[in-house]
Design a protein around this motif. Structure first.
Motif, PDB file in Angstrom:
ATOM      1  N   GLY A  51       0.816  -1.213   0.000  1.00  0.00           N
ATOM      2  CA  GLY A  51       0.000   0.000   0.000  1.00  0.00           C
ATOM      3  C   GLY A  51       0.843   1.254   0.000  1.00  0.00           C
ATOM      4  N   LEU A  52       1.936   1.235   0.739  1.00  0.00           N
ATOM      5  CA  LEU A  52       2.826   2.395   0.804  1.00  0.00           C
ATOM      6  C   LEU A  52       3.539   2.613  -0.524  1.00  0.00           C
ATOM      7  CD1 LEU A  52       4.915   3.529   3.753  1.00  0.00           C
ATOM      8  CD2 LEU A  52       6.014   3.381   1.551  1.00  0.00           C
ATOM      9  N   THR A 100      -0.271   6.670  12.957  1.00  0.00           N
ATOM     10  CA  THR A 100       0.708   7.634  13.460  1.00  0.00           C
ATOM     11  C   THR A 100       2.079   7.364  12.839  1.00  0.00           C
ATOM     12  OG1 THR A 100      -0.525   7.718  15.526  1.00  0.00           O
ATOM     13  CG2 THR A 100       1.669   8.672  15.549  1.00  0.00           C
ATOM     14  N   ARG A 101       2.421   6.097  12.693  1.00  0.00           N
ATOM     15  CA  ARG A 101       3.689   5.707  12.063  1.00  0.00           C
ATOM     16  C   ARG A 101       3.714   6.172  10.606  1.00  0.00           C
ATOM     17  NH1 ARG A 101       3.508   1.133  13.859  1.00  0.00           N
ATOM     18  NH2 ARG A 101       2.560  -0.106  12.233  1.00  0.00           N
ATOM     19  N   LEU A 102       2.594   6.006   9.893  1.00  0.00           N
ATOM     20  CA  LEU A 102       2.532   6.463   8.505  1.00  0.00           C
ATOM     21  C   LEU A 102       2.640   7.987   8.420  1.00  0.00           C
ATOM     22  CD1 LEU A 102      -0.234   4.097   7.098  1.00  0.00           C
ATOM     23  CD2 LEU A 102       2.226   4.048   6.565  1.00  0.00           C
ATOM     24  N   ALA A 103       2.034   8.673   9.371  1.00  0.00           N
ATOM     25  CA  ALA A 103       2.162  10.139   9.411  1.00  0.00           C
ATOM     26  C   ALA A 103       3.627  10.517   9.598  1.00  0.00           C
ATOM     27  CB  ALA A 103       1.297  10.728  10.520  1.00  0.00           C
ATOM     28  N   ALA A 104       4.342   9.786  10.453  1.00  0.00           N
ATOM     29  CA  ALA A 104       5.765  10.061  10.681  1.00  0.00           C
ATOM     30  C   ALA A 104       6.591   9.741   9.436  1.00  0.00           C
ATOM     31  CB  ALA A 104       6.272   9.254  11.876  1.00  0.00           C
ATOM     32  N   TYR A 105       6.231   8.696   8.710  1.00  0.00           N
ATOM     33  CA  TYR A 105       6.929   8.350   7.468  1.00  0.00           C
ATOM     34  C   TYR A 105       6.785   9.489   6.469  1.00  0.00           C
ATOM     35  CZ  TYR A 105       8.695   5.323   3.709  1.00  0.00           C
ATOM     36  OH  TYR A 105       9.458   4.780   2.692  1.00  0.00           O
ATOM     37  N   GLU A 127      -4.625   8.175   4.757  1.00  0.00           N
ATOM     38  CA  GLU A 127      -5.863   7.561   4.256  1.00  0.00           C
ATOM     39  C   GLU A 127      -5.605   6.761   2.977  1.00  0.00           C
ATOM     40  OE1 GLU A 127      -8.714  10.731   3.833  1.00  0.00           O
ATOM     41  OE2 GLU A 127      -8.847  11.031   6.010  1.00  0.00           O
ATOM     42  N   ARG A 128      -4.799   7.304   2.065  1.00  0.00           N
ATOM     43  CA  ARG A 128      -4.509   6.602   0.808  1.00  0.00           C
ATOM     44  C   ARG A 128      -3.729   5.311   1.061  1.00  0.00           C
ATOM     45  NH1 ARG A 128      -3.035  11.720  -0.900  1.00  0.00           N
ATOM     46  NH2 ARG A 128      -0.859  11.093  -1.060  1.00  0.00           N
ATOM     47  N   VAL A 129      -2.718   5.375   1.917  1.00  0.00           N
ATOM     48  CA  VAL A 129      -1.913   4.177   2.177  1.00  0.00           C
ATOM     49  C   VAL A 129      -2.770   3.103   2.839  1.00  0.00           C
ATOM     50  CG1 VAL A 129       0.039   3.204   3.461  1.00  0.00           C
ATOM     51  CG2 VAL A 129       0.288   5.407   2.305  1.00  0.00           C
ATOM     52  N   THR A 130      -3.540   3.456   3.848  1.00  0.00           N
ATOM     53  CA  THR A 130      -4.342   2.439   4.538  1.00  0.00           C
ATOM     54  C   THR A 130      -5.445   1.887   3.632  1.00  0.00           C
ATOM     55  OG1 THR A 130      -5.689   4.154   5.613  1.00  0.00           O
ATOM     56  CG2 THR A 130      -3.840   3.266   6.863  1.00  0.00           C
ATOM     57  N   PHE A 131      -6.011   2.728   2.761  1.00  0.00           N
ATOM     58  CA  PHE A 131      -7.011   2.254   1.808  1.00  0.00           C
ATOM     59  C   PHE A 131      -6.384   1.260   0.837  1.00  0.00           C
ATOM     60  CE2 PHE A 131      -9.267   2.768  -2.291  1.00  0.00           C
ATOM     61  CZ  PHE A 131     -10.502   2.247  -1.910  1.00  0.00           C
ATOM     62  N   ARG A 132      -5.222   1.603   0.306  1.00  0.00           N
ATOM     63  CA  ARG A 132      -4.551   0.709  -0.643  1.00  0.00           C
ATOM     64  C   ARG A 132      -4.051  -0.558   0.033  1.00  0.00           C
ATOM     65  NH1 ARG A 132      -1.886   5.704  -4.015  1.00  0.00           N
ATOM     66  NH2 ARG A 132      -3.852   6.255  -5.004  1.00  0.00           N
TER      67      ARG A 132
END
Length: 177
Positions: free
Chosen positions: A47-48, A119-124, A159-164
């Motif tokens: 997803g990322l 939160t981890r994705l926000a930090a990425y 939102e995009r990463v978690t959706f994918r």
């Protein structure tokens, strides 16, 4: 009845082929290898990567992030030191094995400070120091959880990463990662 079953089978197969092209499992061996090594969910990695570069190895962002997992040169230097990659050069961020290894390692590293996936994705995306500041701001965060993400770009990114990630999980439910 037979024609109905045949039509249903055709639609199912053609749908899977279409979605397989839209959501490919490229670099599967590398993603599985490093996801297992660093304890990261492969569906999250797919997803990322899909969000960051659409699997384009030579992708570069306006901010200078490079490769499949869009790693900035500064973050690449940081990760290379942590992984003791003595021969590391910035251009290696375009090499799929190096980029995937570094990106998955970095997700694992971020998990130490940010155990909540969003939160981890926000930090990425926005950087760990910025997210730590958000977590300390009681209007947007508390503890390990962001109640809202102040930057629209980062909010949309998560939102995009978690959706994918969810799409990959549904399409490839049969994979034994």
């Amino acid at each position: 009845m037979f024609l109905l079953l045949l039509l249903a089978g055709f639609l199912f197969f053609s749908g899977n082929v279409l979605y397989g092209r839209l959501f490919p499992l490229e670099h599967e061996d590398l993603i599985e290898k490093y996801a297992e090594e660093y304890g990261v969910d492969p569906y999250l990695v797919y997803g990322l990567i899909h969000t960051e570069s659409r699997f384009q190895t030579t992708a570069i962002s306006p901010a200078g992030a490079m490769g499949l997992m869009q790693i900035t040169p500064e973050t690449g230097d940081f990760i290379a030191k942590r992984l003791q990659m003595e021969d590391y050069e910035e251009s290696m961020l375009y090499v799929p094995e190096v980029n995937i290894r570094m990106g998955i390692y970095y997700l694992s590293y971020l998990e130490e400070s940010f155990p909540v996936k969003e939160t981890r994705l926000a930090a990425y995306n926005a950087g760990p120091n910025r997210v730590k500041g958000w977590l300390n701001d009681s209007t947007v965060g508390s503890g390990d959880l962001l109640h809202s993400i102040p930057f629209e770009e980062t909010r949309n990114y998560v939102e995009r990463v978690t959706f994918r990630e969810s799409i990959y999980r549904i399409l490839y439910f049969y994979k034994d990662f």
